[in-house]
Design an enzyme around this catalytic site. Structure first.
Site, PDB file in Angstrom:
ATOM      1  N   TYR A  66       0.856  -1.197   0.000  1.00 48.68           N
ATOM      2  CA  TYR A  66       0.000   0.000   0.000  1.00 48.68           C
ATOM      3  C   TYR A  66       0.891   1.246   0.000  1.00 48.68           C
ATOM      4  CZ  TYR A  66      -3.504  -3.410   1.584  1.00 48.68           C
ATOM      5  OH  TYR A  66      -4.320  -4.512   1.714  1.00 48.68           O
ATOM      6  N   LEU A 213     -17.602  -3.687   2.921  1.00 51.68           N
ATOM      7  CA  LEU A 213     -18.635  -2.741   2.449  1.00 51.68           C
ATOM      8  C   LEU A 213     -18.838  -2.884   0.946  1.00 51.68           C
ATOM      9  CD1 LEU A 213     -17.585   0.385   4.561  1.00 51.68           C
ATOM     10  CD2 LEU A 213     -19.621  -1.023   4.857  1.00 51.68           C
ATOM     11  N   GLY A 214     -18.328  -3.972   0.406  1.00 54.68           N
ATOM     12  CA  GLY A 214     -18.490  -4.232  -1.024  1.00 54.68           C
ATOM     13  C   GLY A 214     -17.565  -3.395  -1.893  1.00 54.68           C
ATOM     14  N   PRO A 223     -20.312   0.165  -2.276  1.00 57.63           N
ATOM     15  CA  PRO A 223     -21.640  -0.156  -2.785  1.00 57.63           C
ATOM     16  C   PRO A 223     -22.674  -0.454  -1.697  1.00 57.63           C
ATOM     17  CG  PRO A 223     -19.968  -1.249  -4.086  1.00 57.63           C
ATOM     18  CD  PRO A 223     -19.256  -0.565  -2.955  1.00 57.63           C
ATOM     19  N   LEU A 224     -22.242  -1.076  -0.588  1.00 55.93           N
ATOM     20  CA  LEU A 224     -23.229  -1.440   0.427  1.00 55.93           C
ATOM     21  C   LEU A 224     -23.764  -0.218   1.183  1.00 55.93           C
ATOM     22  CD1 LEU A 224     -21.742  -4.813   1.688  1.00 55.93           C
ATOM     23  CD2 LEU A 224     -23.937  -4.479   0.557  1.00 55.93           C
TER      24      LEU A 224
END
Ligand code: NAP
Length: 295
Positions: A66, A213-214, A223-224
């Protein structure tokens, strides 16, 4: 929100590292696109990390890949000297040399260099939880795990985790060394890793879901957060947001789940953490369990 932590449920990784089950995934505090390079709002990122700790988060997930090292650096810059109870989990085995170049390298040499680099960037003498980011098809899996065991024997790593693995790979890894955690994708709408979660429950292994959270690793947004149907209905009834129900559901789903949803905003961080105080009834859980998922 005041500074009182809402996180009350804990999990003991490898029976000894006690963490709140609501952690923070730091990946997005990296340059964009591609989670590459230094996070442009460095001071803002530090503020967010400090707020996370202030609110009771004591488990932070990062990786050498990262920001290609910068993500670990911002954590150290924000939080070192670390609170006694803070557990930083990092990962190695991906060589990221450009935003769009993600090359698995889980050779013993690369993993050793990775651990040395993470120790330096995180200003640590030992990494509490070091995860193999991804098995490398070019390197026998047993070689990668044996290399981590060697680093553990030398005291550079306290516990070993693995990520993006199959059931077979968990079995193989456990024949070589104790595996403390598995990090695979899981959310209310994607349960393709249900068998991996079950295996972790049976074997006292922490399960650290990403994509809770998708979110897509390289795209913005969750998305969620905008889900409709049962998730939205239950959220509406409780006066919360669908993403909070999605997180609360995971906390109810299995006792070995440690959440690491990421965000770049303090508002989202606070909203996400608030999910740990949401109680779901058996009836609500039953309806949520029936949400159609990717299997
Ligand atoms: N092992 C692996 O291969 C792997 C792969 C991917 C991720 N990870 C790890 O898992 C962590 C979590 O990954 P993730 O895929 O779950 O999420 P993530 O990549 O950290 O990103 C979450 C996304 O959701 C958005 N978001 C968060 N809270 C929100 C809210 N309350 N309302 C609306 N949007 C919200 C964020 O945008 P804002 O910034 O605008 O909030 C962000 O775009 C990562 O940070 C990383 O540490 C591991």
């Amino acid at each position: 929100m005041n500074n009182t932590t809402l996180i009350s449920s804990t999990y003991a990784i490898a029976d000894e590292l006690i963490v709140n089950r609501f952690g923070y995934g730091a990946m997005r505090l990296s340059g964009q696109p591609g989670n590459f390079g230094a996070y442009p709002d460095w001071e803002g990122g530090k503020k967010l990390l400090r707020r996370a700790v202030e609110l009771g988060i004591n488990f932070i997930d990062t990786a050498e890949a990262y920001g290609a090292g910068f993500n670990e650096k911002i954590i150290a810059d924000a939080l070192y000297p670390y609170p006694d109870d803070l557990i930083i989990a990092t990962k190695g085995g991906i060589n990221k040399s450009a935003p769009d170049k993600i090359l698995a390298d889980a050779s013993p040499e690369f993993l050793r260099r990775g651990v040395e680099g993470s120790l330096q960037r995180l200003k640590l003498e030992q990494i509490d939880l070091y995860q193999l980011h991804r098995p490398d098809p070019k390197v026998p899996f047993t070689e990668s795990i044996s290399a981590l065991k060697e680093l553990q024997d030398e005291g550079k790593i306290r516990h070993i985790g693995i990520s993006n693995v199959s059931l077979e790979q968990i079995k193989t890894a456990r024949e070589i060394v104790e595996i403390a955690s598995v990090q695979n994708k899981l959310s209310i709408s994607d349960r393709t890793n249900q068998d991996i979660l079950d295996c972790c429950i049976q074997n006292n292994i922490a399960f650290i879901p990403y994509g809770s959270l998708g979110a897509h690793p390289l795209r913005r947004g969750a998305p969620l957060a905008n889900a409709e149907g049962i998730l939205a209905d239950i959220a509406h009834k409780k006066g919360v947001k669908p993403n909070q129900i999605a997180l609360a559901w995971l906390l109810h789903y299995a006792p070995n789940i440690i959440l690491i949803p990421g965000t770049t905003t303090i508002a989202h961080l606070e909203a996400n953490i608030a999910a740990s105080a949401i109680h779901l009834t058996a009836e609500e859980i039953n309806s949520l369990n029936r949400i159609s998922t990717t299997k």
